[in-house]
Design a protein around this motif. Structure first.
Motif, PDB file in Angstrom:
ATOM      1  N   GLY A  24       0.847  -1.151   0.011  1.00 21.55           N
ATOM      2  CA  GLY A  24      -0.118   0.108   0.053  1.00 21.55           C
ATOM      3  C   GLY A  24       0.698   1.200   0.094  1.00 21.55           C
ATOM      4  N   HIS A  25       2.055   1.095  -0.376  1.00 18.45           N
ATOM      5  CA  HIS A  25       2.786   2.587  -0.314  1.00 18.45           C
ATOM      6  C   HIS A  25       2.870   3.133  -1.671  1.00 18.45           C
ATOM      7  CE1 HIS A  25       4.632   0.909   3.399  1.00 18.45           C
ATOM      8  NE2 HIS A  25       5.038   0.036   2.959  1.00 18.45           N
ATOM      9  N   ILE A  26       1.607   3.474  -2.034  1.00 17.37           N
ATOM     10  CA  ILE A  26       1.264   4.138  -3.383  1.00 17.37           C
ATOM     11  C   ILE A  26       1.903   5.444  -3.637  1.00 17.37           C
ATOM     12  CG2 ILE A  26      -0.550   4.604  -5.145  1.00 17.37           C
ATOM     13  CD1 ILE A  26      -2.234   2.995  -3.242  1.00 17.37           C
ATOM     14  N   ASP A  27       1.930   6.368  -2.419  1.00 19.22           N
ATOM     15  CA  ASP A  27       2.380   7.821  -2.528  1.00 19.22           C
ATOM     16  C   ASP A  27       3.847   7.780  -2.643  1.00 19.22           C
ATOM     17  OD1 ASP A  27      -0.031   8.807  -1.961  1.00 19.22           O
ATOM     18  OD2 ASP A  27       0.085   8.662  -0.003  1.00 19.22           O
ATOM     19  N   GLN A  28       4.508   6.585  -2.035  1.00 22.97           N
ATOM     20  CA  GLN A  28       6.214   6.653  -2.099  1.00 22.97           C
ATOM     21  C   GLN A  28       6.537   6.345  -3.658  1.00 22.97           C
ATOM     22  OE1 GLN A  28       4.123   5.644   0.344  1.00 22.97           O
ATOM     23  NE2 GLN A  28       5.200   5.963   2.308  1.00 22.97           N
ATOM     24  N   LEU A  29       5.739   5.258  -4.144  1.00 23.98           N
ATOM     25  CA  LEU A  29       6.099   4.953  -5.425  1.00 23.98           C
ATOM     26  C   LEU A  29       5.785   5.751  -6.427  1.00 23.98           C
ATOM     27  CD1 LEU A  29       6.898   2.444  -7.167  1.00 23.98           C
ATOM     28  CD2 LEU A  29       4.543   1.589  -7.094  1.00 23.98           C
ATOM     29  N   LEU A  30       4.616   6.525  -6.227  1.00 25.81           N
ATOM     30  CA  LEU A  30       4.227   7.841  -7.174  1.00 25.81           C
ATOM     31  C   LEU A  30       5.743   8.750  -7.378  1.00 25.81           C
ATOM     32  CD1 LEU A  30       0.619   8.531  -6.986  1.00 25.81           C
ATOM     33  CD2 LEU A  30       2.006   8.350  -9.065  1.00 25.81           C
ATOM     34  N   GLU A  31       5.955   9.103  -5.864  1.00 27.34           N
ATOM     35  CA  GLU A  31       6.996  10.067  -5.910  1.00 27.34           C
ATOM     36  C   GLU A  31       8.249   9.498  -6.570  1.00 27.34           C
ATOM     37  OE1 GLU A  31       8.152  11.049  -1.882  1.00 27.34           O
ATOM     38  OE2 GLU A  31       5.898  11.647  -1.367  1.00 27.34           O
ATOM     39  N   VAL A  32       8.737   8.176  -6.592  1.00 20.08           N
ATOM     40  CA  VAL A  32       9.902   7.874  -7.402  1.00 20.08           C
ATOM     41  C   VAL A  32       9.670   7.920  -8.823  1.00 20.08           C
ATOM     42  CG1 VAL A  32      11.156   5.659  -7.848  1.00 20.08           C
ATOM     43  CG2 VAL A  32      10.543   6.056  -5.600  1.00 20.08           C
ATOM     44  N   ILE A  33       8.609   7.530  -9.345  1.00 20.06           N
ATOM     45  CA  ILE A  33       8.303   7.397 -10.716  1.00 20.06           C
ATOM     46  C   ILE A  33       8.026   9.040 -11.287  1.00 20.06           C
ATOM     47  CG2 ILE A  33       6.326   7.166 -12.392  1.00 20.06           C
ATOM     48  CD1 ILE A  33       5.385   4.807 -10.901  1.00 20.06           C
ATOM     49  N   GLN A  34       7.683  10.094 -10.641  1.00 19.42           N
ATOM     50  CA  GLN A  34       7.356  11.262 -10.813  1.00 19.42           C
ATOM     51  C   GLN A  34       8.789  12.354 -10.858  1.00 19.42           C
ATOM     52  OE1 GLN A  34       4.458  12.445  -8.103  1.00 19.42           O
ATOM     53  NE2 GLN A  34       3.075  12.883  -9.508  1.00 19.42           N
ATOM     54  N   ASN A  35       9.633  11.704  -9.848  1.00 20.13           N
ATOM     55  CA  ASN A  35      11.209  12.371 -10.048  1.00 20.13           C
ATOM     56  C   ASN A  35      11.917  12.288 -11.143  1.00 20.13           C
ATOM     57  OD1 ASN A  35      13.713  13.115  -8.875  1.00 20.13           O
ATOM     58  ND2 ASN A  35      13.365  11.906  -7.128  1.00 20.13           N
ATOM     59  N   GLU A  36      12.237  13.279 -11.502  1.00 17.41           N
ATOM     60  CA  GLU A  36      13.066  13.583 -12.850  1.00 17.41           C
ATOM     61  C   GLU A  36      14.223  13.044 -12.784  1.00 17.41           C
ATOM     62  OE1 GLU A  36      13.264  15.174 -16.703  1.00 17.41           O
ATOM     63  OE2 GLU A  36      11.428  15.317 -15.261  1.00 17.41           O
ATOM     64  N   LYS A  37      14.943  12.783 -11.694  1.00 16.79           N
ATOM     65  CA  LYS A  37      16.303  11.994 -11.611  1.00 16.79           C
ATOM     66  C   LYS A  37      16.239  10.807 -12.013  1.00 16.79           C
ATOM     67  CE  LYS A  37      18.001  15.345  -8.143  1.00 16.79           C
ATOM     68  NZ  LYS A  37      18.537  15.230  -6.704  1.00 16.79           N
ATOM     69  N   ASN A  38      14.955  10.136 -11.800  1.00 13.02           N
ATOM     70  CA  ASN A  38      14.621   8.641 -12.161  1.00 13.02           C
ATOM     71  C   ASN A  38      14.040   8.530 -13.672  1.00 13.02           C
ATOM     72  OD1 ASN A  38      15.135   8.125  -9.423  1.00 13.02           O
ATOM     73  ND2 ASN A  38      13.192   8.527  -8.602  1.00 13.02           N
ATOM     74  N   LYS A  39      14.127   9.394 -14.323  1.00 15.02           N
ATOM     75  CA  LYS A  39      13.494   9.406 -15.692  1.00 15.02           C
ATOM     76  C   LYS A  39      14.064   8.267 -16.546  1.00 15.02           C
ATOM     77  CE  LYS A  39      12.352  12.150 -19.651  1.00 15.02           C
ATOM     78  NZ  LYS A  39      12.544  13.386 -20.527  1.00 15.02           N
ATOM     79  N   VAL A  40      15.543   8.031 -16.564  1.00 10.28           N
ATOM     80  CA  VAL A  40      16.220   6.985 -17.216  1.00 10.28           C
ATOM     81  C   VAL A  40      15.774   5.449 -16.759  1.00 10.28           C
ATOM     82  CG1 VAL A  40      18.382   5.973 -18.120  1.00 10.28           C
ATOM     83  CG2 VAL A  40      17.962   8.511 -18.045  1.00 10.28           C
ATOM     84  N   ILE A  41      15.972   5.482 -15.247  1.00 12.06           N
ATOM     85  CA  ILE A  41      15.564   4.230 -14.722  1.00 12.06           C
ATOM     86  C   ILE A  41      14.026   3.655 -14.869  1.00 12.06           C
ATOM     87  CG2 ILE A  41      15.288   3.105 -12.486  1.00 12.06           C
ATOM     88  CD1 ILE A  41      17.187   5.056 -11.148  1.00 12.06           C
ATOM     89  N   ILE A  42      13.056   4.706 -15.011  1.00 11.79           N
ATOM     90  CA  ILE A  42      11.702   4.426 -15.337  1.00 11.79           C
ATOM     91  C   ILE A  42      11.584   4.077 -16.641  1.00 11.79           C
ATOM     92  CG2 ILE A  42       9.234   5.458 -15.241  1.00 11.79           C
ATOM     93  CD1 ILE A  42      10.720   4.824 -12.337  1.00 11.79           C
ATOM     94  N   LYS A  43      12.317   4.637 -17.575  1.00 14.14           N
ATOM     95  CA  LYS A  43      12.291   4.458 -18.972  1.00 14.14           C
ATOM     96  C   LYS A  43      12.417   2.943 -19.486  1.00 14.14           C
ATOM     97  CE  LYS A  43      14.486   5.221 -23.420  1.00 14.14           C
ATOM     98  NZ  LYS A  43      15.469   6.098 -24.036  1.00 14.14           N
ATOM     99  N   ASN A  44      13.549   2.509 -18.624  1.00 17.96           N
ATOM    100  CA  ASN A  44      14.126   1.115 -18.978  1.00 17.96           C
ATOM    101  C   ASN A  44      13.365   0.049 -18.307  1.00 17.96           C
ATOM    102  OD1 ASN A  44      16.525   1.362 -20.950  1.00 17.96           O
ATOM    103  ND2 ASN A  44      16.615   3.154 -19.628  1.00 17.96           N
TER     104      ASN A  44
END
Length: 584
Positions: free
Chosen positions: A40-60
């Motif tokens: 149920g840690h939806i908010d924390q996961l959303l923060e990770v996805i929305q963080n611009e620094k994680n853009k390349v990680i999320i892409k792959n």
């Protein structure tokens, strides 16, 4: 714990280049993300996805989260959570590698069964459309793969057939059809853009064409439509059919060319790589298209007005035969509707006999069908066509009721011919005698099963009685009187013998049944009786006696008409003989 694990993986991957990501990193990211969702840690996961620094990680790596997010959307009923999951899905679709996303979304669509099929398709069609539009190469292949996957799943759903089922749409098929149209529209716009004329564009056309063919077969071949008097815009399957036909025209394959191309060796489409199974489906698809246009009237205004009703019938006969070869009532009835629609356009006696040279014109009326439809077919044929069809059906039907129906039609045609100033050569003289040879005879002589053939025999006797009354011996317009000896030998005498044998047999069975009934009543058991070499199914004695007496009544009726026919023949021949004697 799950959040810490995810943060650890993110921190380690942030300092790596895209090409340095290891397979182990993908697995750990997916596992940690899945645990965040489960806990149920939806908010924390959303923060990770929305963080611009994680853009390349999320892409792959982010596409691995799509499956867990979609499953939560399907099963989680909390509105606030669903809103967050939708936001997460939108972000993943926007940020992730489209190639990986495409395969992941199609795998999700292939997973469910039953009512869940439509739920997941309705959820993922929009994301799937977005992902495909982001692809810069092989778009046609991706569209084809997506449509094929979706169609394979939709073809597993039951097609609603009643107004109530269409309105309730329990399995969501109607909703999916509507959503599919919206899914296809941007790709349709691409192929109809006059500025685009590339090889890739042609391939995309072909994929859309293949899907239209598939849709015409399933669900539209078996789909039932609301009455046209009702509000047709409230019929989702009809609207889907209308859109599919519109798509065909838009991509350069107007329905008129397709319908009239059926059965020809050279097709009007250029795509040469239809799978073998898809190629077999084309006949069903084109028959479905013909029904939608001519019976449902969808886009019929686009049909050239110069086409004659006979020409339209000629081409529709192949499609009608496709329908009538099917056993499903919903499909079979469409064949009858298309046949009726095609015939009603033609004036009575206006269908030339040459059309019977087309194989399907002779085979279609032989199908199991309503006699009213067969009568309509007969009415439209010219005299030679009627004659040819009668001969064909008498030789092939093997059904006493159908043969009786044909014999009644022969009588009607003779009556029309005799009332005309100029006799119709097909129903008088030598041609008629050739036809009567098929009518006035017993297939197995005196051994013919008279009960099974009673309808045909009664119709034949009534025809003979009519001929004797209407045609005088000195006129002999029908040729009856020159053939009377043959008719007596082939029909009347064997019928006498057969009646005597049959009546004697059934009277004996009645006697045996009555003698046995007392014993049966005491034991309260069923008895059996053998008739014509076959045992009547076990039934109470009183019921068996009714069956046997009914058979005797039929024989008495045949015998009565036979006696009247012979009486009329004797009166006519005696009268003619006396006239000849007087002249001498």
């Amino acid at each position: 714990m799950a959040v810490e694990e995810l943060q650890s993986i993110i921190k380690r991957c942030q300092i790596l280049e895209e090409q340095d990501f290891k397979e182990e990193d993908f697995g750990l990211f997916q596992l940690a993300g899945q645990r965040c969702i489960d806990e149920g840690h939806i908010d924390q996961l959303l923060e990770v996805i929305q963080n611009e620094k994680n853009k390349v990680i999320i892409k792959n790596m982010g596409w691995n989260l799509v499956g867990p997010v979609v499953r939560c959307l399907l099963w989680n009923n909390k509105e606030d959570d669903k809103r967050k999951y939708f936001l997460m899905l939108d972000l993943l679709i926007k940020l992730c590698n489209p190639k990986e996303l495409l395969l992941g979304l199609l795998e999700l669509i292939e997973e469910p069964s039953g009512k869940q099929i439509s739920q997941i398709i309705l959820l993922l069609l929009q994301p799937l459309q977005t992902v495909i539009q982001k692809l810069h190469s092989n778009k046609a292949y991706s569209v084809g793969l997506a449509l094929s996957t979706i169609w394979s799943q939709l073809s597993l759903l039951p097609v609603p057939y009643s107004k109530e089922q269409i309105q309730t749409d329990d399995y969501g098929l109607c909703q999916c059809c509507k959503a599919l149209i919206e899914f296809m529209k941007p790709f349709l716009e691409e192929v109809t853009d006059e500025r685009e004329n590339s090889l890739e564009n042609e391939k995309l056309k072909d994929e859309l064409l293949k899907f239209c063919f598939k849709s015409l077969k399933c669900p539209l071949l078996t789909a039932q439509f609301l009455e046209q008097s009702e509000e047709t815009e409230n019929d989702p399957l009809r609207c889907f059919a209308s859109e599919i036909i519109g798509f065909l025209s838009a991509i350069g394959y107007p329905f008129s060319k397709m319908i009239f191309n059926h059965g020809r060796k050279k097709r009007i489409w250029n795509y040469l790589e239809f799978e073998e199974e898809e190629d077999k489906q084309l006949a069903d698809s084109l028959a479905s298209l013909a029904y939608l246009v001519f019976v449902q009237g969808i886009s019929i205004d686009q049909l050239p007005m110069v086409l004659s009703p006979s020409y339209l019938l000629q081409f529709n006969m192949g499609h009608i035969e496709v329908f009538l070869q099917r056993t499903e009532e919903s499909v079979f009835s469409k064949g009858l509707d298309l046949l009726e629609n095609s015939l009603l356009r033609i004036e009575d006696n206006g269908l030339l006999h040459q059309y019977l040279e087309i194989k399907s014109f002779l085979t279609v009326p032989q199908r199991k069908k309503g006699l009213a439809m067969l009568q309509l077919y007969i009415n439209k044929l010219d005299s030679q066509g009627k004659y040819t069809l009668f001969r064909c059906l008498l030789n092939t039907s093997n059904h006493s009721g159908v043969e009786a129906f044909i014999i009644q039609n022969i009588k009607n045609q003779i009556d029309i011919s005799l009332k005309r100033t100029h006799n119709n050569k097909w129903f008088t003289g030598p041609q008629l005698i050739s036809l009567l040879d098929l009518v006035l005879f017993l297939p197995e002589g005196a051994e013919t099963d008279l009960l099974q053939n009673s309808d045909r025999i009664m119709a034949s006797l009534n025809l003979l009685r009519y001929l004797v009354i209407k045609d005088n011996e000195h006129d002999n317009q029908t040729g009856l009187w020159t053939e009377l000896g043959k008719i007596e030998n082939n029909f009347l005498k064997p019928l006498h013998t057969g009646l005597n044998m049959s009546k004697a047999h059934y009277e004996a069975e009645i006697k045996n049944s009555q003698e046995n009934s007392q014993e049966v009543q005491k034991s309260k058991e069923f008895c059996s009786v053998t008739v014509g070499g076959e045992e009547i199914p076990n039934m109470p004695p009183e019921m068996q006696l009714k069956v046997l007496h009914s058979a005797l009544f039929t024989f008495d009726l045949i015998e009565s008409v036979l006696a009247r026919v012979e009486e009329l023949i004797e009166i006519k021949t005696k009268s003619t003989s006396e006239e000849n004697t007087g002249i001498k």
